[in-house]
Motif scaffolding. Structure first.
Motif, PDB file in Angstrom:
ATOM      1  N   GLY A  32       0.807  -1.289  -0.116  1.00 56.56           N
ATOM      2  CA  GLY A  32      -0.059  -0.131  -0.182  1.00 56.56           C
ATOM      3  C   GLY A  32       0.847   1.277  -0.027  1.00 56.56           C
ATOM      4  O   GLY A  32       0.621   2.122  -0.868  1.00 56.56           O
ATOM      5  N   LEU A  33       1.873   1.464   0.901  1.00 60.11           N
ATOM      6  CA  LEU A  33       2.788   2.466   0.996  1.00 60.11           C
ATOM      7  C   LEU A  33       3.450   2.619  -0.319  1.00 60.11           C
ATOM      8  O   LEU A  33       3.712   3.812  -0.922  1.00 60.11           O
ATOM      9  N   THR A  34       3.949   1.735  -1.053  1.00 54.54           N
ATOM     10  CA  THR A  34       4.679   1.839  -2.238  1.00 54.54           C
ATOM     11  C   THR A  34       3.831   2.266  -3.325  1.00 54.54           C
ATOM     12  O   THR A  34       4.334   3.400  -3.944  1.00 54.54           O
ATOM     13  N   LEU A  37       3.527   6.138  -2.745  1.00 51.46           N
ATOM     14  CA  LEU A  37       4.827   6.622  -3.200  1.00 51.46           C
ATOM     15  C   LEU A  37       4.988   6.906  -4.438  1.00 51.46           C
ATOM     16  O   LEU A  37       5.213   7.992  -5.047  1.00 51.46           O
ATOM     17  N   VAL A  38       4.513   6.069  -5.515  1.00 51.36           N
ATOM     18  CA  VAL A  38       4.765   5.825  -6.600  1.00 51.36           C
ATOM     19  C   VAL A  38       3.917   6.985  -7.436  1.00 51.36           C
ATOM     20  O   VAL A  38       4.398   7.828  -8.177  1.00 51.36           O
ATOM     21  N   ALA A  39       2.554   7.141  -6.931  1.00 48.08           N
ATOM     22  CA  ALA A  39       1.415   8.063  -7.304  1.00 48.08           C
ATOM     23  C   ALA A  39       2.119   9.316  -6.808  1.00 48.08           C
ATOM     24  O   ALA A  39       1.921  10.499  -7.625  1.00 48.08           O
ATOM     25  N   ILE A  43       2.943  12.547  -9.424  1.00 43.85           N
ATOM     26  CA  ILE A  43       2.149  13.809  -9.528  1.00 43.85           C
ATOM     27  C   ILE A  43       2.966  14.752  -8.804  1.00 43.85           C
ATOM     28  O   ILE A  43       2.762  16.083  -9.099  1.00 43.85           O
ATOM     29  N   GLY A  44       3.902  14.570  -7.944  1.00 37.48           N
ATOM     30  CA  GLY A  44       4.560  15.534  -7.234  1.00 37.48           C
ATOM     31  C   GLY A  44       3.806  16.038  -5.896  1.00 37.48           C
ATOM     32  O   GLY A  44       4.127  17.172  -5.505  1.00 37.48           O
ATOM     33  N   MET A  45       3.174  15.417  -5.223  1.00 34.51           N
ATOM     34  CA  MET A  45       2.376  15.462  -3.974  1.00 34.51           C
ATOM     35  C   MET A  45       3.455  15.428  -2.691  1.00 34.51           C
ATOM     36  O   MET A  45       3.686  14.218  -2.678  1.00 34.51           O
ATOM     37  N   ASP A  46       3.672  16.353  -2.294  1.00 35.90           N
ATOM     38  CA  ASP A  46       4.819  16.242  -1.257  1.00 35.90           C
ATOM     39  C   ASP A  46       4.581  17.011  -0.063  1.00 35.90           C
ATOM     40  O   ASP A  46       5.183  17.399   0.832  1.00 35.90           O
ATOM     41  N   GLY A  47       3.066  17.385   0.118  1.00 37.48           N
ATOM     42  CA  GLY A  47       2.647  18.160   1.418  1.00 37.48           C
ATOM     43  C   GLY A  47       2.397  17.097   2.463  1.00 37.48           C
ATOM     44  O   GLY A  47       2.341  15.986   2.682  1.00 37.48           O
ATOM     45  N   PRO A  48       2.297  17.765   3.685  1.00 35.69           N
ATOM     46  CA  PRO A  48       1.786  17.177   5.059  1.00 35.69           C
ATOM     47  C   PRO A  48       0.469  16.252   4.665  1.00 35.69           C
ATOM     48  O   PRO A  48       0.346  15.168   5.426  1.00 35.69           O
ATOM     49  N   TYR A  49      -0.483  16.759   4.043  1.00 34.39           N
ATOM     50  CA  TYR A  49      -1.564  15.913   4.018  1.00 34.39           C
ATOM     51  C   TYR A  49      -1.168  14.606   3.159  1.00 34.39           C
ATOM     52  O   TYR A  49      -1.749  13.436   3.391  1.00 34.39           O
ATOM     53  N   VAL A 198       7.590  14.126  12.755  1.00 39.24           N
ATOM     54  CA  VAL A 198       8.855  14.014  11.563  1.00 39.24           C
ATOM     55  C   VAL A 198       8.310  13.325  10.466  1.00 39.24           C
ATOM     56  O   VAL A 198       8.928  13.336   9.298  1.00 39.24           O
ATOM     57  N   VAL A 199       6.927  12.821  10.519  1.00 34.26           N
ATOM     58  CA  VAL A 199       6.387  12.413   9.198  1.00 34.26           C
ATOM     59  C   VAL A 199       6.327  13.101   7.828  1.00 34.26           C
ATOM     60  O   VAL A 199       6.926  12.744   6.764  1.00 34.26           O
ATOM     61  N   PRO A 200       5.904  14.489   7.929  1.00 30.66           N
ATOM     62  CA  PRO A 200       5.957  15.417   6.763  1.00 30.66           C
ATOM     63  C   PRO A 200       7.044  15.573   6.259  1.00 30.66           C
ATOM     64  O   PRO A 200       7.268  15.424   4.992  1.00 30.66           O
ATOM     65  N   GLY A 201       8.246  16.044   7.185  1.00 26.79           N
ATOM     66  CA  GLY A 201       9.743  16.268   6.677  1.00 26.79           C
ATOM     67  C   GLY A 201      10.216  15.172   5.893  1.00 26.79           C
ATOM     68  O   GLY A 201      10.695  15.443   5.137  1.00 26.79           O
ATOM     69  N   ASN A 202      10.261  13.939   6.320  1.00 29.90           N
ATOM     70  CA  ASN A 202      10.805  12.664   5.818  1.00 29.90           C
ATOM     71  C   ASN A 202      10.051  12.550   4.347  1.00 29.90           C
ATOM     72  O   ASN A 202      10.602  12.258   3.258  1.00 29.90           O
ATOM     73  N   PHE A 203       8.700  12.623   4.472  1.00 26.14           N
ATOM     74  CA  PHE A 203       7.950  12.243   3.286  1.00 26.14           C
ATOM     75  C   PHE A 203       8.247  13.243   2.150  1.00 26.14           C
ATOM     76  O   PHE A 203       8.616  12.885   0.930  1.00 26.14           O
TER      77      PHE A 203
END
Length: 424
Positions: A32-34, A37-39, A43-49, A198-203
């Motif tokens: 599920g996570l993979t 991450l591919v999506a 698309i370039g979605m890199d925000g906290p949401y 730390v989740v948003p920064g790492n992601f």
């Protein structure tokens, strides 16, 4: 992550005890996570949401696998007997008392968060934002959840009930149960805030990497290392959130030893001793591996590959927990994945990574700087050894862990390797 009883007898194969978690749970979460991450990369979605959706992308498949395939809700270790169906009238007072204990516990945590200015600054402000939205929902959902679950619990008088009973002046209060309840929620409150911070920064850091530069072996290694930390933090955060009996991921016990809490809290803010400027900061006078091996592309590539493998082992150790990752708690004994080779693969791989990425024996300053950096890193590794021993002391109260630990001593690859090293 933890493991030691004396076995009466062993088969010729000396099989290790079965794990509390199946391989499939981690695989489902990784799938599920993979996909997410591919999506996000496409698309370039890199925000906290997007980072929060990543938690759902790994957590929901793990919940589905646990219930539909492993059927963990039927395990006797949940403390639930679905054949028992008490009436609402039979359990109403128990449930209301338990809810009183839970609400007081959550109120106390809210006060600590509110008083601690630290929690409203920097990355932790995001965690507080998450809690401000989630807590009202959890407080409402807790009512039907507790009323429903208490009808099927073998022993509904848990730590929350004992706290509520103490607050309302009822009889039969067990203070040790209250202490266990408060320790469990202290673990969850402290570490969940850190993980969400730390989740948003790492992601975001991983998603925003310029993929065109990954032809450089060093850039590729650093990107893969970032990916491993995204996986580690994502699975760990899901583990702290989903401490639920129907998923058999509840906290059996929180570590009761002060030494364990001291060793663990040293490694996390605001108490962390290894941060920049801290008493155990080993970085002054050092450089990263990319600086030391500049101009030696083959050596740099090989070194980067080793560091990727070490972070992969570290992430694998977290994924192996499935829904049960947590510091300072017993939530079921693991014997599969990297725990088939070592009692503490995460600590071992993490410390090896630090030593190899920093190489403190090399220095940009004086020999004194090299000695100081090496000594301080040795102290840091010593703290993690201390953490491992205190965790073993706690988990050793469970005979399943003692059985695993005894098996690991005889058959584990890492303990056997160290015995071979000592013998030589």
């Amino acid at each position: 992550m933890y493991h030691d009883a004396t076995l009466a007898a062993h088969s010729a194969a000396d099989p290790r005890p079965s794990s509390a978690v199946s391989h499939g749970v981690g695989i489902a979460g990784m799938a599920g996570l993979t996909l997410w991450l591919v999506a996000c990369l496409a698309i370039g979605m890199d925000g906290p949401y997007a980072a929060l959706v990543g938690l759902l992308a790994s957590g929901l498949p793990m919940v589905g696998w646990s219930l539909l395939v492993d059927k963990v809700h039927r395990s006797p270790t949940t403390g639930i007997d679905w054949s028992v169906k008490r009436t609402f009238a039979e359990t109403r007072d128990i449930s209301l008392t338990k809810l009183a204990g839970l609400y007081v516990t959550w109120g106390g945590i809210a006060i600590i968060y509110g008083v601690g200015r630290f929690y409203w600054e920097g990355n932790f402000a995001f965690a507080m934002w998450c809690f401000s939205w989630a807590v009202p929902i959890v407080a409402l959902v807790a009512v039907p959840y507790v009323l429903w679950l208490d009808r099927h619990l073998v022993e509904p008088h848990d730590g929350a009930w004992h706290l509520g009973a103490w607050l309302t002046g009822q009889r039969g209060v067990d203070r040790q149960a209250i202490h266990g309840h408060l320790r469990s929620w202290a673990v969850k409150a402290f570490f969940l805030a850190f993980m969400l911070a730390v989740v948003p920064g790492n992601f975001g850091g991983f998603i925003r990497t310029d993929l065109s530069g990954l032809r450089d072996p060093v850039a590729l290694a650093q990107w893969l290392i970032a990916l491993m930390f995204v996986i580690d933090v994502g699975f760990a955060t899901v583990g702290y959130i989903l401490t639920l009996r129907p998923l058999d991921s509840h906290i059996r016990s929180a570590n009761p030893f002060a030494a364990a809490w001291t060793a663990a809290l040293m490694c996390y803010p605001p108490f962390i001793l290894m941060e920049a400027g801290g008493p155990l900061d080993y970085h002054p006078g050092t450089q990263e591996w990319t600086d030391w091996f500049a101009g030696h592309p083959m050596l740099m590539s090989a070194w980067g590959a080793v560091l990727v493998v070490l972070t992969a082992i570290y992430a694998w150790a977290t994924v192996a927990f499935g829904l049960r990752f947590s510091n300072l708690t017993h939530r079921g004994i693991l014997t599969h994945g990297p725990y088939a080779f070592s009692r503490h693969p995460a600590y071992l791989s993490k410390n090896l990574f630090w030593w190899l990425s920093t190489l403190p024996i090399l220095t940009t300053g004086s020999v004194i700087d090299a000695v100081r950096a090496t000594a301080l890193m040795g102290v840091v590794s010593g703290i993690y050894y201390w953490r491992a021993r205190t965790e073993e002391r706690h988990l050793g109260l469970d005979p399943v862990y003692r059985e695993y630990s005894e098996w690991m001593t005889r058959r584990g690859a890492v303990p056997r390797f160290f015995r071979w090293m000592v013998a030589r």
